[in-house]
Design a protein around this motif. Structure first.
Motif, PDB file in Angstrom:
ATOM      1  N   LEU A  46       0.862  -1.173   0.000  1.00 43.13           N
ATOM      2  CA  LEU A  46       0.000   0.000   0.000  1.00 43.13           C
ATOM      3  C   LEU A  46       0.908   1.236   0.000  1.00 43.13           C
ATOM      4  N   ASP A  47       0.755   2.079  -1.010  1.00 45.13           N
ATOM      5  CA  ASP A  47       1.664   3.201  -1.231  1.00 45.13           C
ATOM      6  C   ASP A  47       1.236   4.386  -0.365  1.00 45.13           C
ATOM      7  N   PHE A  48       1.734   4.437   0.869  1.00 41.30           N
ATOM      8  CA  PHE A  48       1.386   5.506   1.797  1.00 41.30           C
ATOM      9  C   PHE A  48       2.298   6.719   1.640  1.00 41.30           C
ATOM     10  N   SER A  49       3.129   6.705   0.591  1.00 46.00           N
ATOM     11  CA  SER A  49       3.981   7.860   0.302  1.00 46.00           C
ATOM     12  C   SER A  49       3.713   8.425  -1.092  1.00 46.00           C
ATOM     13  N   SER A  50       2.762   7.812  -1.824  1.00 42.08           N
ATOM     14  CA  SER A  50       2.515   8.227  -3.213  1.00 42.08           C
ATOM     15  C   SER A  50       3.833   8.345  -3.976  1.00 42.08           C
ATOM     16  N   GLN A  51       4.683   7.331  -3.836  1.00 43.17           N
ATOM     17  CA  GLN A  51       6.056   7.353  -4.325  1.00 43.17           C
ATOM     18  C   GLN A  51       6.825   8.490  -3.645  1.00 43.17           C
ATOM     19  N   LEU A  52       7.113   9.566  -4.338  1.00 36.04           N
ATOM     20  CA  LEU A  52       7.748  10.725  -3.701  1.00 36.04           C
ATOM     21  C   LEU A  52       6.718  11.845  -3.544  1.00 36.04           C
ATOM     22  N   LEU A 403       2.971  -2.252   3.937  1.00 38.73           N
ATOM     23  CA  LEU A 403       2.752  -0.808   3.881  1.00 38.73           C
ATOM     24  C   LEU A 403       4.068  -0.138   3.517  1.00 38.73           C
ATOM     25  N   TRP A 404       4.054   0.721   2.481  1.00 40.47           N
ATOM     26  CA  TRP A 404       5.260   1.441   2.102  1.00 40.47           C
ATOM     27  C   TRP A 404       5.163   2.848   2.678  1.00 40.47           C
ATOM     28  N   PRO A 405       5.982   3.138   3.720  1.00 40.46           N
ATOM     29  CA  PRO A 405       5.854   4.425   4.404  1.00 40.46           C
ATOM     30  C   PRO A 405       6.818   5.470   3.854  1.00 40.46           C
ATOM     31  N   PHE A 406       6.555   6.708   4.174  1.00 39.87           N
ATOM     32  CA  PHE A 406       7.489   7.797   3.938  1.00 39.87           C
ATOM     33  C   PHE A 406       8.038   8.188   5.307  1.00 39.87           C
TER      34      PHE A 406
END
Length: 450
Positions: A46-52, A403-406
């Motif tokens: 789940l892209d919780f950083s919208s990439q950059l 979960l992919w965090p920023f």
């Protein structure tokens, strides 16, 4: 090509930005859709950083992909000196979304170039040289943009450009002015800016450059009256007000432009990222009529081979139309108000390591501490190696659960696509809830302190 081959090519031939090349092992990504992306082992994140913090429209939106395909079939490229239908239409649509009296657009390939050229415009318009920007900021990796940047990425690049002076912006949770309230923070931060201008010489200052909402360096939402005060100060001294909306614009803050939330009209607005969600490289400067007039009969001393590239501009046109048709800006505002804000408040109540949550729209920060009373950060400023261990552990716990965090310094940023659903946000917050137990283990303060 399989994942191992992709990784092998990457390691052998790709030189990565902001990295020690031998200390990284980039994850190979095969595909993406909506709020998710998948690696070559079919593991979903789940892209919780919208990439950059740029894929505002979500991954692989079919209408946006189709618009790019159709433009490629018609005209892939044409140089900037020609008129082009998509370039003109994109400029018109962007100008119509901007505050009044900003009616022209200079296109770039990204945010750094946008800030470079905005500074060039301000200097040409005023005949002055200095630029003021904040310490907690990032404006891009090119020469003047990285000099204007306040965060540590600037240090290794110095000296490059000249004429940049840094000042402190507002940050109520860690006030550099020892303020007790947001209102006091506004008053003291504005006085600090006035003092800086006076002691630097107002007649030497071309521009004040600020991120409307500070992005990577904290998601710092300006306290009430601050942006209006910056506008008044710039007017009083004949200084150009540049709002860097590279990260904050195009729905990220629940508005087309973050300045709209405070009813402020800068002289120049820089944009990139969300204008077309990074489907193709695109950025630009939205220019006030007064500054555009400066260059009516005097050439603007700047240009780019790919300025207003037809494929990129076609994607911007399609993206803006999709945003309008699908109510994406309004959706981002609702998700922030009704789902993210209460969800993060619950995490703050539950986890002692959460010192503060703040944000708006789909742009939030969870600031982590070792002690709520002293506000000691979970990791030191600009930590690396073992000192950054707690944040690295927390990020790994998120990724392990899909979960992919920023993460940045002592913060986790919650910045999913503007199209994220309420259920997807709750899914991400549930993982973050679990991962925060890592941060709680490092908490040394008294429990139960709000």
């Amino acid at each position: 090509m399989n994942g191992a081959e992709v990784s092998a090519n990457d390691r052998a031939h790709v030189f990565h930005s902001w990295s020690a090349q031998g200390l990284i092992n980039p994850l190979a990504i095969e595909r993406a859709q909506g709020s998710y992306f998948w690696d070559y082992d079919n593991r979903r994140y789940l892209d919780f950083s919208s990439q950059l913090v740029n894929v505002n429209i979500g991954h692989q939106h079919p209408r946006l992909v189709q618009a790019i395909q159709e433009q490629a079939a018609q005209l892939c490229t044409i140089q900037p000196a020609f008129a082009n239908d998509k370039r003109g239409e994109a400029a018109r649509l962007i100008s119509e979304l901007a505050p009044p009296d900003l009616n022209k657009v200079f296109f770039t390939n990204g945010g750094a170039e946008a800030n470079e050229n905005a500074i060039r415009m301000a200097r040409g318009h005023t005949g002055r040289h200095k630029v003021l920007s904040t310490y907690r900021s990032y404006h891009g990796g090119t020469s003047t943009a990285i000099t204007a940047t306040g965060d540590p990425r600037r240090w290794a690049n110095e000296p490059i450009a000249v004429g940049v002076v840094h000042f402190w912006g507002p940050y109520p949770y860690r006030s550099p002015f020892y303020s007790a309230t947001p209102e006091q923070e506004t008053e003291r931060a504005l006085q600090h800016l006035r003092d800086t201008i006076v002691f630097e010489g107002a007649n030497t200052i071309a521009a004040v450059l600020i991120e409307t909402v500070v992005g990577t360096n904290g998601i710092l939402v300006p306290p009430p009256g601050y942006l209006q005060g910056v506008r008044e100060i710039c007017d009083a001294y004949g200084i150009v007000f540049i709002a860097d909306e590279v990260m904050a614009g195009f729905g990220r803050c629940g508005e087309w432009f973050a300045v709209d939330r405070w009813g402020v009209a800068p002289d120049l607005i820089t944009f990139a990222k969300g204008v077309n969600s990074g489907y193709l490289p695109l950025g630009g400067v939205i220019i006030s009529d007064a500054i555009a007039e400066t260059f009516r009969e005097r050439p603007f001393p700047g240009g780019l081979t790919y300025s207003g590239h037809p494929l990129a501009c076609a994607s911007a046109v399609a993206s803006i139309e999709i945003f309008k048709d699908e109510g994406i800006v309004e959706h981002a505002r609702m998700i922030g108000d009704d789902v993210i804000a209460p969800g993060l408040a619950e995490l703050a109540d539950k986890h002692p390591s959460v010192g503060e949550v703040r944000g708006l729209g789909v742009f939030w920060a969870v600031e982590l501490v070792r002690d709520r009373a002293t506000r000691e950060p979970l990791v030191p400023f600009n930590a690396s190696g073992a000192a950054a261990g707690p944040m690295n552990e927390l990020a790994a716990a998120c990724k392990e659960q899909g979960l992919w965090p920023f993460t940045h310094f002592n913060r986790v940023h919650v910045a999913p696509p503007c199209t994220v659903t309420a259920d997807e946000v709750r899914e991400g917050l549930a993982v973050l809830d679990s991962a925060l137990s890592v941060a709680d283990r490092y908490y040394t303060g008294e429990r139960g302190i709000a």
